[in-house]
Design a protein around this motif. Structure first.
Motif, PDB file in Angstrom:
ATOM      1  N   PRO A 148      -0.706  83.613 -34.216  1.00 34.17           N
ATOM      2  CA  PRO A 148      -2.060  83.073 -33.991  1.00 34.17           C
ATOM      3  C   PRO A 148      -2.672  82.627 -35.318  1.00 34.17           C
ATOM      4  CG  PRO A 148      -1.782  85.227 -32.952  1.00 34.17           C
ATOM      5  CD  PRO A 148      -0.611  85.039 -33.863  1.00 34.17           C
ATOM      6  N   GLY A 149      -3.462  81.593 -35.278  1.00 32.24           N
ATOM      7  CA  GLY A 149      -4.112  81.118 -36.495  1.00 32.24           C
ATOM      8  C   GLY A 149      -3.153  80.340 -37.364  1.00 32.24           C
ATOM      9  N   GLY A 150      -3.250  80.550 -38.654  1.00 31.26           N
ATOM     10  CA  GLY A 150      -2.400  79.817 -39.584  1.00 31.26           C
ATOM     11  C   GLY A 150      -2.671  78.318 -39.487  1.00 31.26           C
ATOM     12  N   ALA A 151      -1.603  77.518 -39.519  1.00 28.53           N
ATOM     13  CA  ALA A 151      -1.750  76.068 -39.382  1.00 28.53           C
ATOM     14  C   ALA A 151      -1.995  75.660 -37.943  1.00 28.53           C
ATOM     15  CB  ALA A 151      -0.493  75.371 -39.916  1.00 28.53           C
ATOM     16  N   GLY A 152      -1.807  76.581 -37.013  1.00 26.76           N
ATOM     17  CA  GLY A 152      -1.991  76.256 -35.603  1.00 26.76           C
ATOM     18  C   GLY A 152      -0.873  75.423 -35.022  1.00 26.76           C
ATOM     19  N   LEU A 153       0.276  75.373 -35.722  1.00 32.62           N
ATOM     20  CA  LEU A 153       1.373  74.511 -35.291  1.00 32.62           C
ATOM     21  C   LEU A 153       2.611  75.295 -34.878  1.00 32.62           C
ATOM     22  CD1 LEU A 153       1.075  71.789 -38.089  1.00 32.62           C
ATOM     23  CD2 LEU A 153       0.168  71.689 -35.757  1.00 32.62           C
ATOM     24  N   GLY A 154       2.484  76.619 -34.775  1.00 35.06           N
ATOM     25  CA  GLY A 154       3.634  77.429 -34.402  1.00 35.06           C
ATOM     26  C   GLY A 154       4.176  77.047 -33.038  1.00 35.06           C
ATOM     27  N   LYS A 155       5.488  77.005 -32.911  1.00 34.55           N
ATOM     28  CA  LYS A 155       6.147  76.586 -31.679  1.00 34.55           C
ATOM     29  C   LYS A 155       7.171  77.632 -31.259  1.00 34.55           C
ATOM     30  CE  LYS A 155       9.294  72.994 -29.949  1.00 34.55           C
ATOM     31  NZ  LYS A 155      10.034  71.760 -30.299  1.00 34.55           N
ATOM     32  N   PRO A 156       7.184  78.050 -30.001  1.00 30.99           N
ATOM     33  CA  PRO A 156       8.233  78.955 -29.542  1.00 30.99           C
ATOM     34  C   PRO A 156       9.606  78.303 -29.704  1.00 30.99           C
ATOM     35  CG  PRO A 156       6.438  78.862 -27.957  1.00 30.99           C
ATOM     36  CD  PRO A 156       6.198  77.762 -28.946  1.00 30.99           C
ATOM     37  N   LEU A 157      10.538  79.060 -30.262  1.00 33.63           N
ATOM     38  CA  LEU A 157      11.865  78.525 -30.557  1.00 33.63           C
ATOM     39  C   LEU A 157      12.948  79.406 -29.949  1.00 33.63           C
ATOM     40  CD1 LEU A 157      11.311  77.672 -34.336  1.00 33.63           C
ATOM     41  CD2 LEU A 157      11.362  76.049 -32.432  1.00 33.63           C
ATOM     42  N   LYS A 158      14.114  78.813 -29.782  1.00 36.40           N
ATOM     43  CA  LYS A 158      15.289  79.506 -29.297  1.00 36.40           C
ATOM     44  C   LYS A 158      16.397  79.316 -30.321  1.00 36.40           C
ATOM     45  CE  LYS A 158      17.274  77.893 -25.532  1.00 36.40           C
ATOM     46  NZ  LYS A 158      17.570  77.641 -24.103  1.00 36.40           N
ATOM     47  N   SER A 159      17.162  80.354 -30.594  1.00 34.01           N
ATOM     48  CA  SER A 159      18.211  80.267 -31.599  1.00 34.01           C
ATOM     49  C   SER A 159      19.120  79.074 -31.337  1.00 34.01           C
ATOM     50  CB  SER A 159      19.059  81.554 -31.589  1.00 34.01           C
ATOM     51  OG  SER A 159      20.201  81.410 -32.409  1.00 34.01           O
ATOM     52  N   ILE A 160      19.413  78.307 -32.400  1.00 34.64           N
ATOM     53  CA  ILE A 160      20.317  77.174 -32.244  1.00 34.64           C
ATOM     54  C   ILE A 160      21.774  77.632 -32.179  1.00 34.64           C
ATOM     55  CG2 ILE A 160      18.740  75.543 -33.349  1.00 34.64           C
ATOM     56  CD1 ILE A 160      20.333  75.802 -35.910  1.00 34.64           C
ATOM     57  N   VAL A 161      22.004  78.913 -32.492  1.00 37.14           N
ATOM     58  CA  VAL A 161      23.348  79.496 -32.443  1.00 37.14           C
ATOM     59  C   VAL A 161      23.471  80.362 -31.198  1.00 37.14           C
ATOM     60  CG1 VAL A 161      24.936  81.097 -33.584  1.00 37.14           C
ATOM     61  CG2 VAL A 161      23.591  79.489 -34.941  1.00 37.14           C
ATOM     62  N   HIS A 162      24.587  80.224 -30.503  1.00 40.69           N
ATOM     63  CA  HIS A 162      24.896  81.119 -29.389  1.00 40.69           C
ATOM     64  C   HIS A 162      25.553  82.373 -29.963  1.00 40.69           C
ATOM     65  CE1 HIS A 162      24.243  78.345 -25.908  1.00 40.69           C
ATOM     66  NE2 HIS A 162      24.355  77.448 -26.885  1.00 40.69           N
ATOM     67  N   PRO A 163      24.903  83.535 -29.897  1.00 40.92           N
ATOM     68  CA  PRO A 163      25.517  84.747 -30.441  1.00 40.92           C
ATOM     69  C   PRO A 163      26.853  85.055 -29.778  1.00 40.92           C
ATOM     70  CG  PRO A 163      23.189  85.111 -29.980  1.00 40.92           C
ATOM     71  CD  PRO A 163      23.547  83.787 -29.372  1.00 40.92           C
ATOM     72  N   LEU A 164      27.765  85.619 -30.556  1.00 42.89           N
ATOM     73  CA  LEU A 164      29.041  86.043 -29.991  1.00 42.89           C
ATOM     74  C   LEU A 164      28.818  87.050 -28.872  1.00 42.89           C
ATOM     75  CD1 LEU A 164      32.176  86.002 -30.260  1.00 42.89           C
ATOM     76  CD2 LEU A 164      31.931  87.958 -31.813  1.00 42.89           C
ATOM     77  N   ARG A 165      27.872  87.975 -29.100  1.00 41.59           N
ATOM     78  CA  ARG A 165      27.514  88.962 -28.083  1.00 41.59           C
ATOM     79  C   ARG A 165      26.001  88.920 -27.869  1.00 41.59           C
ATOM     80  NH1 ARG A 165      29.651  94.747 -29.803  1.00 41.59           N
ATOM     81  NH2 ARG A 165      28.777  94.099 -31.817  1.00 41.59           N
ATOM     82  N   PRO A 166      25.538  88.686 -26.672  1.00 40.19           N
ATOM     83  CA  PRO A 166      24.098  88.678 -26.429  1.00 40.19           C
ATOM     84  C   PRO A 166      23.496  90.072 -26.388  1.00 40.19           C
ATOM     85  CG  PRO A 166      25.281  88.273 -24.391  1.00 40.19           C
ATOM     86  CD  PRO A 166      26.308  88.280 -25.476  1.00 40.19           C
ATOM     87  N   GLU A 167      24.336  91.112 -26.418  1.00 37.41           N
ATOM     88  CA  GLU A 167      23.849  92.497 -26.402  1.00 37.41           C
ATOM     89  C   GLU A 167      24.557  93.280 -27.512  1.00 37.41           C
ATOM     90  OE1 GLU A 167      21.409  93.649 -24.665  1.00 37.41           O
ATOM     91  OE2 GLU A 167      21.107  91.971 -23.286  1.00 37.41           O
ATOM     92  N   ILE A 168      24.128  93.117 -28.730  1.00 35.90           N
ATOM     93  CA  ILE A 168      24.668  93.871 -29.854  1.00 35.90           C
ATOM     94  C   ILE A 168      24.135  95.304 -29.769  1.00 35.90           C
ATOM     95  CG2 ILE A 168      24.691  94.080 -32.380  1.00 35.90           C
ATOM     96  CD1 ILE A 168      24.350  90.997 -32.463  1.00 35.90           C
ATOM     97  N   PRO A 169      24.985  96.320 -29.933  1.00 40.95           N
ATOM     98  CA  PRO A 169      24.500  97.697 -29.848  1.00 40.95           C
ATOM     99  C   PRO A 169      23.446  97.994 -30.914  1.00 40.95           C
ATOM    100  CG  PRO A 169      26.896  97.634 -29.791  1.00 40.95           C
ATOM    101  CD  PRO A 169      26.441  96.256 -30.156  1.00 40.95           C
ATOM    102  N   VAL A 170      22.398  98.678 -30.496  1.00 36.04           N
ATOM    103  CA  VAL A 170      21.318  99.076 -31.402  1.00 36.04           C
ATOM    104  C   VAL A 170      21.189 100.597 -31.376  1.00 36.04           C
ATOM    105  CG1 VAL A 170      18.853  98.956 -31.903  1.00 36.04           C
ATOM    106  CG2 VAL A 170      20.049  96.921 -31.071  1.00 36.04           C
TER     107      VAL A 170
END
Length: 339
Positions: A148-170
């Motif tokens: 919120p705030g800042g330049a007011g130009l923030g855009k929702p983004l999606k990774s341009i890379v497809h992860p090898l695993r979409p569920e890495i253990p945490v």
């Protein structure tokens, strides 16, 4: 009780000079150790050495114990993790921790309050990045996306890379009962530090009660194989004194609190008093022998083998051997663990 206790190594963070432990990691892989974990405090980071070891190994799992959340935004941590996971062929275990107010606010310049809520938000964003189901947004309040705030130009983004695993253990690093319960609720594992295997159930059984099947508990254990038990106890007390006395503020030190829950509150307060007064040698000596022994593997290999049974009888699934660098000792510990 653990049906099959796995062994890993924890090479920690650099204490002073650059500390390349490639030979130790290669030896651990040759011997069939399950994993190698790195750490960070306020010097060397966790990801770079782990990437260095990843490039030189092919099988051993690669973990962080732990990456400090305040060091990176959730998106930055997700990027680090998906990159290293892909380069290593899917071997990463991402260990996360909130650290403490002294480091978070004094080193990273980030607010510490509400660590449980921050952890929940942080992990949610990290997993959204990996899953790539939609552009990542988050309502906050700790990590709002777009900002919120800042330049007011923030855009929702999606990774341009497809992860090898979409569920890495945490795995979550946690010391308090509420934080351990959060690990059991949200993560695939818990990374305890300074834990007595005989006290895990009494202290944390309630927190772990809701953990799912396959939940991992990977405990870092200082290991010193020697015929001189007294000397081993002296070395094992050094990191204890440092964490009780110096890794936290006088008014708020989670390591001090944990040692108190283990039954050494009065002694821990004395260690902290001595350490903060600059009397560090005295602080080390003030650490009780029984405390250092209970959370470590110390002494001749026969004694180590006997005490390994305490860990088999606990909920711990992996022992992360810390302090051993040479292949013969790694082999001896592995053979002792195998019976």
């Amino acid at each position: 009780m653990t049906a099959d206790l796995k062994l890993g190594i924890n090479v920690g963070y650099w204490q002073r000079d650059p500390d390349d432990q490639t030979e130790t990691v290669l030896a651990a892989e040759r011997l069939g150790y399950d994993s190698v974990f790195t750490a960070e405090a306020y010097g060397s980071d966790a990801f770079t050495p782990l990437t260095w070891y990843a490039a030189r190994t092919s099988r051993i799992k690669l973990g962080t114990a732990v990456v400090q959340m305040s060091a990176r935004t959730p998106a930055a941590t997700a990027m680090h993790a998906l990159t290293l996971d892909a380069l290593s062929g899917g071997r990463l275990i991402l260990g996360l921790g909130a650290s403490g107010p002294q480091v978070v606010e004094g080193w990273y310049g980030q607010p510490f309050p509400k660590p449980l809520a921050r952890t929940r938000e942080y992990l949610d964003i990290v997993r959204r990045v990996w899953r790539r189901e939609e552009p990542v947004t988050a309502s906050g309040p700790h990590y709002p996306l777009p900002l919120p705030g800042g330049a007011g130009l923030g855009k929702p983004l999606k990774s341009i890379v497809h992860p090898l695993r979409p569920e890495i253990p945490v795995y979550l690093g946690a010391e308090g009962p509420k934080n351990v319960a959060l690990a059991a609720e949200l993560a695939q594992g818990w990374l305890p530090l300074f834990v007595d295997p005989e006290q895990i159930e009494p202290l944390f059984g309630g927190s772990l009660a809701g953990r799912p099947a396959g939940f991992e508990i990977a405990a870092t254990v200082t290991t010193i194989v020697t015929d001189d038990l007294e000397s081993a106890l002296g070395f094992a007390k050094i990191p204890l004194a440092f964490y009780i006395g110096g890794m936290g503020a006088r008014e708020r030190n989670f390591h001090l609190d944990l040692i108190g829950r283990l039954g050494y509150a009065e002694q821990a307060a004395r260690v902290q008093e001595l350490f903060l007064a600059g009397r560090r040698d005295e602080a080390v000596k003030a650490v009780p022998d029984e405390l250092a022994d209970s959370i470590s593997l110390l002494g001749p290999i026969g004694r180590v083998k006997e005490r390994l049974q305490l860990w088999r009888d606990s909920p711990v699934t992996t022992l992360l051997i810390a302090g051993v660098r040479d292949e013969p000792t790694l082999r001896a510990v592995k053979e002792a663990a195998e019976g």
